[in-house]
Design a protein around this motif. Sequence first.
Motif, PDB file in Angstrom:
ATOM      1  N   LYS A 259      31.171 -57.174 -35.141  1.00  0.00           N
ATOM      2  CA  LYS A 259      30.427 -55.949 -35.449  1.00  0.00           C
ATOM      3  C   LYS A 259      30.559 -55.548 -36.908  1.00  0.00           C
ATOM      4  O   LYS A 259      29.681 -54.857 -37.455  1.00  0.00           O
ATOM      5  N   HIS A 260      31.641 -55.947 -37.557  1.00  0.00           N
ATOM      6  CA  HIS A 260      31.874 -55.586 -38.961  1.00  0.00           C
ATOM      7  C   HIS A 260      31.828 -56.808 -39.876  1.00  0.00           C
ATOM      8  O   HIS A 260      32.386 -56.801 -40.957  1.00  0.00           O
ATOM      9  N   SER A 261      31.131 -57.834 -39.415  1.00  0.00           N
ATOM     10  CA  SER A 261      31.014 -59.051 -40.210  1.00  0.00           C
ATOM     11  C   SER A 261      30.218 -58.800 -41.496  1.00  0.00           C
ATOM     12  O   SER A 261      29.270 -57.999 -41.504  1.00  0.00           O
ATOM     13  N   PRO A 262      30.556 -59.515 -42.587  1.00  0.00           N
ATOM     14  CA  PRO A 262      29.742 -59.414 -43.793  1.00  0.00           C
ATOM     15  C   PRO A 262      28.398 -60.123 -43.646  1.00  0.00           C
ATOM     16  O   PRO A 262      27.502 -59.931 -44.476  1.00  0.00           O
ATOM     17  N   HIS A 263      28.271 -60.926 -42.603  1.00  0.00           N
ATOM     18  CA  HIS A 263      27.028 -61.664 -42.362  1.00  0.00           C
ATOM     19  C   HIS A 263      26.105 -60.807 -41.500  1.00  0.00           C
ATOM     20  O   HIS A 263      26.448 -60.441 -40.377  1.00  0.00           O
ATOM     21  N   GLY A 264      24.938 -60.502 -42.019  1.00  0.00           N
ATOM     22  CA  GLY A 264      24.050 -59.545 -41.381  1.00  0.00           C
ATOM     23  C   GLY A 264      23.610 -59.918 -39.980  1.00  0.00           C
ATOM     24  O   GLY A 264      23.577 -59.076 -39.076  1.00  0.00           O
ATOM     25  N   ILE A 265      23.266 -61.183 -39.776  1.00  0.00           N
ATOM     26  CA  ILE A 265      22.789 -61.608 -38.457  1.00  0.00           C
ATOM     27  C   ILE A 265      23.892 -61.437 -37.416  1.00  0.00           C
ATOM     28  O   ILE A 265      23.671 -60.902 -36.322  1.00  0.00           O
ATOM     29  N   THR A 266      25.089 -61.891 -37.760  1.00  0.00           N
ATOM     30  CA  THR A 266      26.231 -61.725 -36.854  1.00  0.00           C
ATOM     31  C   THR A 266      26.450 -60.257 -36.525  1.00  0.00           C
ATOM     32  O   THR A 266      26.600 -59.881 -35.351  1.00  0.00           O
ATOM     33  N   ARG A 267      26.480 -59.444 -37.544  1.00  0.00           N
ATOM     34  CA  ARG A 267      26.759 -58.010 -37.363  1.00  0.00           C
ATOM     35  C   ARG A 267      25.702 -57.343 -36.481  1.00  0.00           C
ATOM     36  O   ARG A 267      26.032 -56.600 -35.553  1.00  0.00           O
ATOM     37  N   ASP A 268      24.439 -57.631 -36.733  1.00  0.00           N
ATOM     38  CA  ASP A 268      23.365 -56.978 -35.987  1.00  0.00           C
ATOM     39  C   ASP A 268      23.367 -57.399 -34.520  1.00  0.00           C
ATOM     40  O   ASP A 268      23.195 -56.563 -33.622  1.00  0.00           O
ATOM     41  N   LEU A 269      23.554 -58.685 -34.270  1.00  0.00           N
ATOM     42  CA  LEU A 269      23.558 -59.161 -32.889  1.00  0.00           C
ATOM     43  C   LEU A 269      24.734 -58.587 -32.104  1.00  0.00           C
ATOM     44  O   LEU A 269      24.591 -58.150 -30.951  1.00  0.00           O
ATOM     45  N   ARG A 271      26.367 -55.842 -32.659  1.00  0.00           N
ATOM     46  CA  ARG A 271      26.168 -54.406 -32.414  1.00  0.00           C
ATOM     47  C   ARG A 271      25.139 -54.165 -31.322  1.00  0.00           C
ATOM     48  O   ARG A 271      25.250 -53.206 -30.550  1.00  0.00           O
ATOM     49  N   ARG A 272      24.149 -55.017 -31.243  1.00  0.00           N
ATOM     50  CA  ARG A 272      23.149 -54.871 -30.184  1.00  0.00           C
ATOM     51  C   ARG A 272      23.759 -55.159 -28.815  1.00  0.00           C
ATOM     52  O   ARG A 272      23.480 -54.451 -27.839  1.00  0.00           O
ATOM     53  N   VAL A 273      24.585 -56.185 -28.733  1.00  0.00           N
ATOM     54  CA  VAL A 273      25.251 -56.476 -27.458  1.00  0.00           C
ATOM     55  C   VAL A 273      26.160 -55.321 -27.072  1.00  0.00           C
ATOM     56  O   VAL A 273      26.185 -54.879 -25.915  1.00  0.00           O
ATOM     57  N   TYR A 274      26.904 -54.819 -28.042  1.00  0.00           N
ATOM     58  CA  TYR A 274      27.832 -53.716 -27.785  1.00  0.00           C
ATOM     59  C   TYR A 274      27.091 -52.488 -27.251  1.00  0.00           C
ATOM     60  O   TYR A 274      27.581 -51.777 -26.369  1.00  0.00           O
ATOM     61  N   ALA A 275      25.896 -52.246 -27.773  1.00  0.00           N
ATOM     62  CA  ALA A 275      25.109 -51.071 -27.373  1.00  0.00           C
ATOM     63  C   ALA A 275      24.151 -51.372 -26.216  1.00  0.00           C
ATOM     64  O   ALA A 275      23.370 -50.514 -25.824  1.00  0.00           O
ATOM     65  N   ARG A 276      24.226 -52.570 -25.676  1.00  0.00           N
ATOM     66  CA  ARG A 276      23.322 -53.052 -24.617  1.00  0.00           C
ATOM     67  C   ARG A 276      21.857 -52.922 -25.032  1.00  0.00           C
ATOM     68  O   ARG A 276      20.970 -52.595 -24.234  1.00  0.00           O
ATOM     69  N   ASP A 277      21.590 -53.214 -26.277  1.00  0.00           N
ATOM     70  CA  ASP A 277      20.232 -53.247 -26.809  1.00  0.00           C
ATOM     71  C   ASP A 277      19.830 -54.719 -26.874  1.00  0.00           C
ATOM     72  O   ASP A 277      19.896 -55.354 -27.929  1.00  0.00           O
ATOM     73  N   LEU A 278      19.427 -55.254 -25.760  1.00  0.00           N
ATOM     74  CA  LEU A 278      19.324 -56.703 -25.607  1.00  0.00           C
ATOM     75  C   LEU A 278      17.905 -57.224 -25.829  1.00  0.00           C
ATOM     76  O   LEU A 278      16.924 -56.491 -25.697  1.00  0.00           O
ATOM     77  N   TYR A 279      17.840 -58.508 -26.151  1.00  0.00           N
ATOM     78  CA  TYR A 279      16.561 -59.195 -26.200  1.00  0.00           C
ATOM     79  C   TYR A 279      15.949 -59.199 -24.792  1.00  0.00           C
ATOM     80  O   TYR A 279      16.615 -58.930 -23.800  1.00  0.00           O
ATOM     81  N   LYS A 280      14.673 -59.557 -24.728  1.00  0.00           N
ATOM     82  CA  LYS A 280      13.959 -59.610 -23.462  1.00  0.00           C
ATOM     83  C   LYS A 280      13.553 -61.055 -23.149  1.00  0.00           C
ATOM     84  O   LYS A 280      13.536 -61.917 -24.020  1.00  0.00           O
ATOM     85  N   ARG A 281      13.204 -61.282 -21.901  1.00  0.00           N
ATOM     86  CA  ARG A 281      12.754 -62.616 -21.497  1.00  0.00           C
ATOM     87  C   ARG A 281      11.304 -62.837 -21.939  1.00  0.00           C
ATOM     88  O   ARG A 281      10.404 -62.115 -21.526  1.00  0.00           O
ATOM     89  N   ALA A 282      11.104 -63.834 -22.769  1.00  0.00           N
ATOM     90  CA  ALA A 282       9.739 -64.244 -23.101  1.00  0.00           C
ATOM     91  C   ALA A 282       9.285 -65.327 -22.136  1.00  0.00           C
ATOM     92  O   ALA A 282       8.108 -65.399 -21.764  1.00  0.00           O
ATOM     93  N   LEU A 283      10.223 -66.162 -21.743  1.00  0.00           N
ATOM     94  CA  LEU A 283       9.949 -67.239 -20.792  1.00  0.00           C
ATOM     95  C   LEU A 283      11.181 -67.396 -19.922  1.00  0.00           C
ATOM     96  O   LEU A 283      12.311 -67.409 -20.426  1.00  0.00           O
TER      97      LEU A 283
END
Length: 402
Positions: A259-269, A271-283
């Motif tokens: 969550k506090h990574s200097p790498h943006g992609i790591t940090r954003d993903l 934090r989204r998991v932590y907040a249960r702000d998840l991706y959706k099923r496309a297929l």
Amino acid sequence: MKIIKDPVHGYVEAEPLALRLLDSEVVQRLRHVTQLGFANLVYPGANHTRFEHSLGTMHLAALMSGELGLDDGETQLVTTAALLHDIGHGPFSHVTEPVMKEFTGRCHHQIDRLVCEGAIAGILEEEGLDPAEVCAVVAGKHRLASIIHGSLDVDRMDYLMRDAHYTGVPYGTVDAHRLIRSTIFTESGIALHEGGINAAESLLIARTLMRPAVYFHHVSRIATSMFVHALREEVLNVPGTDAHELMRMDDAACMERLKHSPHGITRDLARRVYARDLYKRALYIGEDRVNAAALRQELGPAREREIAREIAGAAGVTEDSVLVDIPRLPGALSMEVRVRNSHAMVEIEEVSPLINTLNDTRRQQWRLGIYTVEEHRNTVEQAATEVLRVKRATKQDKLVVT
């Protein structure tokens, strides 16, 4: 001896050796490693840990050792291996197993570095146990290994019962005591009395029904895919990151690190998991709609990322907004045990036609998932269908995805 109250088995007896091991740092860490990874995003009660599962496995191992007539030394070996069998797990248990294999070359059953060195080795040697022999039991390379590492092992009995208890899902009912009372030990491993067939079948049914309801629930799979991608990005893109160090963290430490990574992609993903702000099923499709050639190869996180990049390119979206989840196709379900009836030892498949039915069910439960952010679902679905050469959707498939 100490008596420990367990919500699944009642009272668990812990011998002096077990008490010393329970107080060690590597075992105490399991208090902070959840048993079911991100299943608590679906079932809020699923916050049980590897620590209590290890206690339950030890308890059942002691019962089975007594039923099999093992001597005191063999019983101590088996119960110790049962207590220590999960100390090699990374954060969030099986969630991080693919990352562990990819970047450390190890899996959670390989516990020799934790057992054969340091405090654990000293405790075992003082009690007259060979640390290497304990590791062999856990790794499935010992004549007694099938007690905790086989088709009717006490590890599986405990986790099915425990997972059902904490999720509230009623499918994991297993008559562990009947199973244990029905076991015998042969030169080839664990076998059953004929009277234990129904109990063995109930375990198979529980495994089959718990897969889609708990272990492969799509919400848990999406969170897992997001977290694995975040973890890989941390290892690959943050200088000085040690994969071995990450795998020895507990859940909270690993989540906070990402969550506090200097790498943006790591940090954003993260934090989204932590907040249960998840991706959706496309297929989200079964084996019948997947190009068979794509399933013959052994896939892993690296190959899944290659496919994700190809789909993202075809969809015209950023590569990190697409995740690919292709679990291994379930192998044939076999108890790998024999049944002793009044005439001879026979394979369990000969007396239980249910196994073939369950094998068909397991394959029908399998799903390939392509996940993305809400706004890109339609675009990514179309691109993934083209890239993976997906067969036309049936009405049932459409109902599953929406």
